[in-house]
Write an enzyme that holds these catalytic residues in place. Structure first.
Site, PDB file in Angstrom:
ATOM      1  N   SER A   1      63.034  25.328  23.312  1.00 50.90           N
ATOM      2  CA  SER A   1      61.985  26.342  23.355  1.00 50.90           C
ATOM      3  C   SER A   1      62.047  27.394  22.269  1.00 50.90           C
ATOM      4  CB  SER A   1      61.989  27.043  24.723  1.00 50.90           C
ATOM      5  OG  SER A   1      61.546  26.160  25.721  1.00 50.90           O
TER       6      SER A   1
ATOM      7  N   SER B   1      58.659  26.975  24.630  1.00 50.82           N
ATOM      8  CA  SER B   1      57.995  28.027  25.367  1.00 50.82           C
ATOM      9  C   SER B   1      57.968  29.370  24.641  1.00 50.82           C
ATOM     10  CB  SER B   1      58.668  28.206  26.736  1.00 50.82           C
ATOM     11  OG  SER B   1      60.033  28.605  26.579  1.00 50.82           O
TER      12      SER B   1
ATOM     13  N   LYS C   1      60.020  38.073  24.063  1.00 50.48           N
ATOM     14  CA  LYS C   1      59.336  37.026  24.824  1.00 50.48           C
ATOM     15  C   LYS C   1      59.257  37.455  26.287  1.00 50.48           C
ATOM     16  CE  LYS C   1      60.023  32.147  26.124  1.00 50.48           C
ATOM     17  NZ  LYS C   1      60.907  30.964  25.925  1.00 50.48           N
TER      18      LYS C   1
END
Length: 485
Positions: free
Chosen positions: A181, A157, A79
């Site tokens: 997230s 996220s 990520k």
């Protein structure tokens, strides 16, 4: 599966454990695993926009020379937030960092441990700016699409990572969880997402904690055994960590294959703090799962869990979040050697910076203290009443793209985020382990994740239960529609 017939599509739906097993058997090489992942990313990412930067040639060279690790040669995506490898781009969804081509100057401890486990990094996944949204639609890189329905959000996220795993681009992708997230994207994309206990994975060397004590690092996967085995490879304190979780009694990968003893499982579908009911699809998912748990021999009953509704849950978070975003902008200004204005950020984050600059040290510490008092009350539920709490992961099914886009009014985004975080944020505050499992799909074919929460440091309980549920209601044969990918 022989080396001569192995193709990218044949490898596509194998989990990381199975792919690593093929390498050990000599059926494929690490380079062949990485080449297959690269082929899938090149073929499918145009529809998804899950991967925003690639390091394919570096990955090929690294795969050709890798010789050890339990996941030798298995491709992985990081990520674009926190975990990083020196020399690779790190933008955190920010246009200011993208435009300056900012690159990491050191390796994070988590990335180092993932590399030591044999993973090969193929690129970085899309994330909302500064990871502050529950949808992945940053102005810097555009929207990531949910592989189950390209008009839907993959959550945030860690939405780019969840979409990449769900679509079979890679079997494992890194994520982090400040308010849900990892778990919210796992729910939206029909994959497994564990938020470990606070301190289980290190945030070093750059950070001791992040957003106060809210941030937890791990991965998104398609199988419980992968989630467990990766945790075996990454868990443990690093020098200087401000706190750490105690080591497990035995490897988590062993727990994944062991059925639990009958557990006391309470379920709840009313949102903590507000009492608002979850969407009917999410309520149905919880009720169906409760019946499945009963059939497996567990003691299942509704749980009022009044401590979750005690004052202070959402009142304490605005100053913490606002101050954290303001600090983030200042931190980047220092690293870049130039003062960044809030105007370089998306509207909601710019508003958070302005609000955060007004938060005093006394207000910050008061908010931290109040949230810790609230957390003690919640954690006590696991001392006397429960072994596991079952809730929806999200209060609503995956949202349409655009509903929480960055251009929306900050107050609208704040309300939408609060709804999506209702069931997940409480356990970032308490630091307890919580996992989202893909046990339900609604009539529209959209995944509805179920969240299971255990006592502090009891990932073993969650992983045993998750493995049992995976065997009882296997989801590995569920794949996004061909039209989506």
């Amino acid at each position: 599966m022989s080396r001569s017939t192995t193709t990218a599509d044949e490898l596509r739906w194998l989990d990381a454990t199975a792919q690593a097993g093929l390498v050990r058997q000599g059926s494929v090489t690490p380079l062949e695993l990485v080449d297959a992942a690269i082929a899938r990313i090149e073929q499918h990412n145009g529809d998804l926009n899950a991967v925003i930067s690639t390091r394919f040639e570096l990955a090929r060279r690294e795969a050709a020379s890798i010789t050890e690790g339990p996941f030798q040669g298995v491709p992985l995506l990081l990520k674009d937030f926190l975990a990083h490898w020196a020399g690779d781009p790190v933008h955190g969804g920010m246009r200011a960092l993208r435009d300056r081509d900012w690159r990491a100057t050191e390796d994070s401890h988590l990335a180092t441990r993932l590399r030591a486990a044999g993973f090969v990094f193929c690129g970085r996944t899309n994330t909302p700016e500064l990871a502050t949204s529950f949808t992945t639609e940053p102005l810097s890189y555009g929207a990531t699409h949910n592989p189950w329905d390209l008009t839907r959000s993959p959550g945030g996220s860690s939405g780019g990572s969840a979409a990449a795993v769900a679509a079979g681009l890679v079997p494992v992708a890194h994520g982090n969880d400040m308010a849900g997230s990892i778990r919210v994207p796992a729910s939206a994309c029909g994959v497994v997402g564990l938020k470990p206990s606070r301190g289980r994975n290190s945030l070093g060397p750059q950070y001791g904690d992040y957003w106060g004590f809210l941030t937890h690092e791990h991965v998104l996967t398609r199988s419980v055994r992968d989630t467990a085995a990766v945790l075996d490879a990454t868990a443990g304190a690093a020098a200087g960590d401000p706190y750490s979780a105690p080591p497990p009694a035995r490897p988590y990968r062993v727990e994944a294959g062991t059925d639990p003893e009958p557990l006391r499982i309470g379920f709840r579908t009313a949102a903590p703090g507000t009492g608002e009911p979850a969407h009917p699809d999410c309520v149905t998912a919880v009720e169906d799962t409760a019946r499945l748990l009963e059939s497996l021999g567990h003691h299942v009953a509704p749980a009022a869990a009044p401590a979750l509704d005690a004052p202070g849950l959402f009142d304490t978070m605005p100053p913490v979040l606002a101050a954290a975003v303001a600090w983030e902008l200042e931190s980047w200004s220092e690293r870049l050697g130039e003062q960044l204005s809030p105007s370089v950020l998306e509207p909601m984050n710019a508003a958070l910076v302005e609000a955060g600059r007004q938060v005093t040290a006394v207000q910050w510490l008061s908010a931290i203290s109040a949230s810790q008092r609230w957390a003690r009350g919640v954690a006590a539920l696991w001392e006397d009443e429960l072994d596991v709490l079952l809730t929806p992961t999200s209060a609503v099914p995956p949202r349409k793209l655009g509903e929480l886009a960055p251009e929306a009014k900050p107050e609208h985004l704040a309300a939408g985020s609060a709804e999506l975080a209702a069931f997940t944020l409480p356990f970032n505050i308490t630091g307890q382990p919580a996992i989202s499992l893909p046990l339900h799909w609604n009539a529209d074919g959209l995944p509805i994740g179920l969240q299971f929460v255990a006592a502090q440091n009891r990932e073993d309980v969650l992983i045993r239960l998750a493995g049992q549920l995976e065997r009882a209601a296997a989801w590995s044969d569920r794949r996004p529609p061909a039209t989506a990918v």
